[in-house]
Design a protein around this motif. Structure first.
Motif, PDB file in Angstrom:
ATOM      1  N   GLY A  35      74.357  57.666  17.201  1.00 32.94           N
ATOM      2  CA  GLY A  35      74.251  57.590  15.742  1.00 32.94           C
ATOM      3  C   GLY A  35      72.903  57.034  15.301  1.00 32.94           C
ATOM      4  N   GLY A  36      72.670  57.216  14.018  1.00 32.09           N
ATOM      5  CA  GLY A  36      71.480  56.612  13.428  1.00 32.09           C
ATOM      6  C   GLY A  36      70.176  57.279  13.797  1.00 32.09           C
ATOM      7  N   VAL A  37      70.238  58.560  14.188  1.00 31.50           N
ATOM      8  CA  VAL A  37      68.987  59.221  14.579  1.00 31.50           C
ATOM      9  C   VAL A  37      68.620  60.394  13.672  1.00 31.50           C
ATOM     10  N   SER A  38      69.459  60.657  12.693  1.00 25.20           N
ATOM     11  CA  SER A  38      69.152  61.771  11.799  1.00 25.20           C
ATOM     12  C   SER A  38      68.208  61.287  10.693  1.00 25.20           C
ATOM     13  N   VAL A  39      68.213  61.999   9.599  1.00 26.70           N
ATOM     14  CA  VAL A  39      67.217  61.723   8.561  1.00 26.70           C
ATOM     15  C   VAL A  39      67.730  60.843   7.430  1.00 26.70           C
ATOM     16  N   ASP A  97      77.913  51.362  10.269  1.00 29.28           N
ATOM     17  CA  ASP A  97      78.718  50.408   9.495  1.00 29.28           C
ATOM     18  C   ASP A  97      80.181  50.826   9.404  1.00 29.28           C
ATOM     19  N   GLU A  98      80.407  52.126   9.601  1.00 26.00           N
ATOM     20  CA  GLU A  98      81.774  52.632   9.416  1.00 26.00           C
ATOM     21  C   GLU A  98      82.662  52.412  10.637  1.00 26.00           C
ATOM     22  N   LEU A  99      82.089  51.939  11.732  1.00 24.93           N
ATOM     23  CA  LEU A  99      82.844  51.933  12.985  1.00 24.93           C
ATOM     24  C   LEU A  99      83.686  50.677  13.162  1.00 24.93           C
ATOM     25  N   TYR A 136      87.380  54.987  13.676  1.00 29.91           N
ATOM     26  CA  TYR A 136      87.376  54.333  14.978  1.00 29.91           C
ATOM     27  C   TYR A 136      86.189  54.809  15.802  1.00 29.91           C
ATOM     28  N   ASN A 137      85.660  53.890  16.569  1.00 26.10           N
ATOM     29  CA  ASN A 137      84.517  54.159  17.449  1.00 26.10           C
ATOM     30  C   ASN A 137      85.010  54.908  18.692  1.00 26.10           C
ATOM     31  N   SER A 138      84.742  56.180  18.751  1.00 22.69           N
ATOM     32  CA  SER A 138      85.171  56.942  19.933  1.00 22.69           C
ATOM     33  C   SER A 138      84.042  57.102  20.947  1.00 22.69           C
ATOM     34  N   GLY A 192      73.791  68.743  18.432  1.00 22.82           N
ATOM     35  CA  GLY A 192      72.884  67.854  19.144  1.00 22.82           C
ATOM     36  C   GLY A 192      71.464  67.847  18.636  1.00 22.82           C
ATOM     37  N   LYS A 193      71.227  68.474  17.502  1.00 25.99           N
ATOM     38  CA  LYS A 193      69.854  68.617  17.018  1.00 25.99           C
ATOM     39  C   LYS A 193      69.035  67.319  16.995  1.00 25.99           C
ATOM     40  N   PRO A 194      69.562  66.205  16.468  1.00 28.82           N
ATOM     41  CA  PRO A 194      68.649  65.055  16.301  1.00 28.82           C
ATOM     42  C   PRO A 194      68.515  64.156  17.527  1.00 28.82           C
ATOM     43  N   PRO A 213      72.964  61.857  19.039  1.00 32.58           N
ATOM     44  CA  PRO A 213      73.519  62.016  17.696  1.00 32.58           C
ATOM     45  C   PRO A 213      74.952  61.470  17.634  1.00 32.58           C
ATOM     46  N   GLY A 214      75.302  60.913  16.493  1.00 32.29           N
ATOM     47  CA  GLY A 214      76.581  60.202  16.385  1.00 32.29           C
ATOM     48  C   GLY A 214      77.820  61.066  16.371  1.00 32.29           C
ATOM     49  N   ASN A 215      77.720  62.286  15.890  1.00 28.98           N
ATOM     50  CA  ASN A 215      78.923  63.125  15.881  1.00 28.98           C
ATOM     51  C   ASN A 215      79.462  63.245  17.297  1.00 28.98           C
TER      52      ASN A 215
HETATM   53  N1  LIG Z   1      70.080  65.942   5.691  1.00 31.45           N
HETATM   54  C1  LIG Z   1      70.438  66.082   6.967  1.00 31.45           C
HETATM   55  N2  LIG Z   1      71.538  65.481   7.376  1.00 31.45           N
HETATM   56  C2  LIG Z   1      71.934  65.614   8.666  1.00 31.45           C
HETATM   57  C3  LIG Z   1      71.174  66.404   9.547  1.00 31.45           C
HETATM   58  C4  LIG Z   1      69.997  67.011   9.077  1.00 31.45           C
HETATM   59  O1  LIG Z   1      69.277  67.703   9.803  1.00 31.45           O
HETATM   60  N3  LIG Z   1      69.656  66.810   7.773  1.00 31.45           N
HETATM   61  N4  LIG Z   1      71.616  66.566  10.810  1.00 31.45           N
HETATM   62  C5  LIG Z   1      73.045  66.476  10.988  1.00 31.45           C
HETATM   63  C6  LIG Z   1      73.363  66.552  12.364  1.00 31.45           C
HETATM   64  S1  LIG Z   1      73.150  68.056  13.090  1.00 31.45           S
HETATM   65  C7  LIG Z   1      73.882  65.508  13.041  1.00 31.45           C
HETATM   66  S2  LIG Z   1      74.373  65.697  14.676  1.00 31.45           S
HETATM   67  C8  LIG Z   1      74.063  64.210  12.442  1.00 31.45           C
HETATM   68  C9  LIG Z   1      73.512  63.141  13.368  1.00 31.45           C
HETATM   69  O2  LIG Z   1      73.496  61.985  12.707  1.00 31.45           O
HETATM   70  P1  LIG Z   1      73.161  60.588  13.364  1.00 31.45           P
HETATM   71  O3  LIG Z   1      72.923  60.731  14.815  1.00 31.45           O
HETATM   72  O4  LIG Z   1      72.168  59.937  12.519  1.00 31.45           O
HETATM   73  O5  LIG Z   1      74.532  59.851  13.312  1.00 31.45           O
HETATM   74  P2  LIG Z   1      75.237  59.137  12.102  1.00 31.45           P
HETATM   75  O6  LIG Z   1      74.698  59.662  10.851  1.00 31.45           O
HETATM   76  O7  LIG Z   1      75.179  57.715  12.364  1.00 31.45           O
HETATM   77  O8  LIG Z   1      76.700  59.687  12.351  1.00 31.45           O
HETATM   78  C10 LIG Z   1      77.000  61.044  12.337  1.00 31.45           C
HETATM   79  C11 LIG Z   1      78.515  61.202  12.281  1.00 31.45           C
HETATM   80  O9  LIG Z   1      79.092  60.736  13.471  1.00 31.45           O
HETATM   81  C12 LIG Z   1      80.014  59.684  13.215  1.00 31.45           C
HETATM   82  N5  LIG Z   1      79.885  58.681  14.253  1.00 31.45           N
HETATM   83  C13 LIG Z   1      78.765  57.974  14.508  1.00 31.45           C
HETATM   84  N6  LIG Z   1      78.976  57.139  15.544  1.00 31.45           N
HETATM   85  C14 LIG Z   1      80.261  57.304  15.914  1.00 31.45           C
HETATM   86  C15 LIG Z   1      81.066  56.710  16.933  1.00 31.45           C
HETATM   87  N7  LIG Z   1      80.575  55.772  17.733  1.00 31.45           N
HETATM   88  N8  LIG Z   1      82.330  57.139  17.061  1.00 31.45           N
HETATM   89  C16 LIG Z   1      82.825  58.098  16.248  1.00 31.45           C
HETATM   90  N9  LIG Z   1      82.095  58.705  15.278  1.00 31.45           N
HETATM   91  C17 LIG Z   1      80.841  58.304  15.118  1.00 31.45           C
HETATM   92  C18 LIG Z   1      79.593  59.145  11.875  1.00 31.45           C
HETATM   93  O10 LIG Z   1      80.637  58.473  11.241  1.00 31.45           O
HETATM   94  C19 LIG Z   1      79.140  60.395  11.166  1.00 31.45           C
HETATM   95  O11 LIG Z   1      80.233  61.098  10.665  1.00 31.45           O
HETATM   96  O12 LIG Z   1      73.417  64.117  11.192  1.00 31.45           O
HETATM   97  C20 LIG Z   1      73.658  65.239  10.349  1.00 31.45           C
HETATM   98  N10 LIG Z   1      73.075  64.991   9.098  1.00 31.45           N
END
Ligand SMILES: Nc1nc2c(c(=O)[nH]1)N[C@H]1C(S)=C(S)[C@@H](COP(=O)(O)OP(=O)(O)OC[C@H]3O[C@@H](n4cnc5c(N)ncnc54)[C@H](O)[C@@H]3O)O[C@H]1N2
Ligand code: MOO
Ligand SMILES: [Mg+2]
Length: 404
Positions: free
Chosen positions: A253-257, A190-192, A205-207, A283-285, A300-302
């Motif tokens: 994104g959207g694959v964590s917990v 939603d933040e993108l 911004y969506n990178s 890259g854990k999730p 993972p979204g980061n």
């Molecule tokens: N309670 C826990 N929280 C998190 C864990 C965990 O184990 N327990 N793992 C962390 C790790 S490690 C990662 S990696 C992230 C992965 O999260 P998601 O894949 O679900 O991604 P989001 O939550 O959607 O986003 C993560 C982060 O990245 C930014 N983001 C997402 N998409 C984009 C994009 N297209 N361009 C730029 N930046 C993006 C988003 O704003 C978030 O900041 O989860 C941790 N949390």
């Protein structure tokens, strides 16, 4: 407890092995014929077999004079013809030599070339050979590079400038390649917002979208840009189901917990969530599954996590589906220019560069910091459970090895 013992965390090798097995089970088998000019980055579908000898005829490796050494008595030789590259020479007149240039066909009867720097011309215009000669010197024999019928490139070769040059040298104008892998790219969150728009509160911004689409294009994929998906389960389901005929859905994104991490949820709900939590950082999730039969890789979204998981896991998976056998980057060992005192549960891929022959990591290794990768020249692999002193060896994977 090692990373391998840690419940739920899959070691890197096991994750890659599983992904490659899944890729082997879903090969892209269709073949198309493409002109060399279109073939960069594509994967050769059938072995390339030489239809001619290379070189096709014996030729000179030097600008100089061609002679028959067996018949030569050490005297000055009259110059009976002049042979340029691209011409068809007469047979060599006995008792003479031929003026010849690099790449020109050797005349029938000649077996040796002397470079012009070692030859004087006397007043009668005859060639005087100053140095001792050896039969066959400076002659590129017919077929010395390749014999007709030899396989020069196996099926599954990724075509690049060298392979295309080689195919061209054999006179091949079209190559059979696997059809492009069709990949849909989905950004979730939603933040993108897209670059060029104003940032509202809480937005970024969506990178990942730009990063992945550019990378996929370099990989020769046919990309469907599926845009940004909001964090919402019904819309996630609907979007996944509406992607049309693709070979792979690649999302970020959207694959964590978190409660707003719907991608994994949608796959689980469809009964097709296969993966995993990986023992790697970042890259854990990383998530793998299928949606209505279409493979889905949830990165993972980061942004740095997207980079590492795409480069080290999704990219090998995609190349393997096209029949490439060696899909993992090799990297090479280099000494660390830093210390690592706290052994981690996860294997770390530090964004790093070379300074004075040693690997130095970017100061901020947060997985949200894409700038780390722009600064870096490669990924420094720090094994799970290990410490490092300065000078200890680690594997360095140049970004150039995976970006394309
Ligand atoms: N309670 C826990 N929280 C998190 C864990 C965990 O184990 N327990 N793992 C962390 C790790 S490690 C990662 S990696 C992230 C992965 O999260 P998601 O894949 O679900 O991604 P989001 O939550 O959607 O986003 C993560 C982060 O990245 C930014 N983001 C997402 N998409 C984009 C994009 N297209 N361009 C730029 N930046 C993006 C988003 O704003 C978030 O900041 O989860 C941790 N949390
Ligand atoms: O494993 Mo996450 O990708 O570190 O931020
Ligand atoms: Mg999340």
């Amino acid at each position: 407890m090692s990373a391998c013992d840690r419940p739920g965390l899959l070691p890197m090798e096991a994750a890659l092995e599983r992904l490659l097995a899944l890729a082997d089970a879903a090969p892209v088998e269709q073949i198309e014929s493409v002109a060399l000019v279109e073939a960069d980055g594509r994967v050769l579908a059938e072995p390339l077999v030489a239809a001619l000898d290379l070189p096709p005829w014996a030729n000179s490796a030097m600008d100089g004079y061609a002679l028959c050494l067996a018949d030569w008595n050490g005297q000055a030789l009259p110059v009976s013809q002049r042979i340029q590259a691209g011409s068809a020479p007469e047979p060599l007149q006995p008792g003479s030599c031929a003026r010849i240039f690099t790449g020109a066909p050797l005349p029938h009867g000649a077996d040796t070339v002397e470079m012009q720097e070692n030859v004087d011309l006397d007043d009668a215009g005859r060639a005087v050979f100053r140095e001792t000669l050896r039969v066959g010197q400076n002659v590129r024999a017919q077929g010395q590079e390749t014999r007709r019928g030899e396989c020069v490139l196996p099926a599954g070769t990724r075509l690049g400038p060298v392979e295309l040059g080689l195919a061209a040298s054999l006179g091949v104008a079209q190559l059979p390649v696997r059809r492009r892998l069709r990949v849909a790219v989905l950004s979730t969150g939603d933040e993108l917002v897209e670059p060029g728009q104003a940032l509202g509160p809480g937005q970024i911004y969506n990178s990942n979208r730009r990063l992945l689409i550019a990378w996929l294009q370099r990989l020769g994929c046919a990309v469907t840009d599926a845009g940004i998906l909001p964090d919402d389960l019904p819309r996630t389901r609907a979007a996944l189901g509406a992607l049309g005929e693709v070979d792979l859905i690649l999302s970020t994104g959207g694959v964590s917990v978190g409660e707003a991490d719907f991608l994994g949820l949608a796959l689980r709900e469809a009964g097709e969530l296969a993966l995993w939590k990986l023992a790697i950082k970042p890259g854990k999730p990383l998530t793998f599954g299928h949606y209505q039969g279409v493979p889905v890789i949830g990165l993972p979204g980061n942004p740095a996590s997207t980079l590492v998981t795409f480069g080290l896991l999704a990219r090998p998976y995609m190349l393997r589906r096209l029949g490439v056998q060696r899909v993992e980057p090799l990297g090479f060992p280099l000494p660390a220019g830093f210390t690592w005192s706290k052994p981690g549960m996860r294997r770390e891929y530090l964004r790093a560069r070379l300074e004075h022959g040693r690997v130095v990591p970017y100061a901020n290794q947060s997985s949200g910091v894409l700038r780390s990768a722009a600064w870096a020249e490669g990924l420094a692999e720090v094994m799970e459970g290990s410490t490092l002193a300065e000078g200890d060896m680690l594997r360095f994977i140049p970004l150039s090895e995976i970006l394309g």
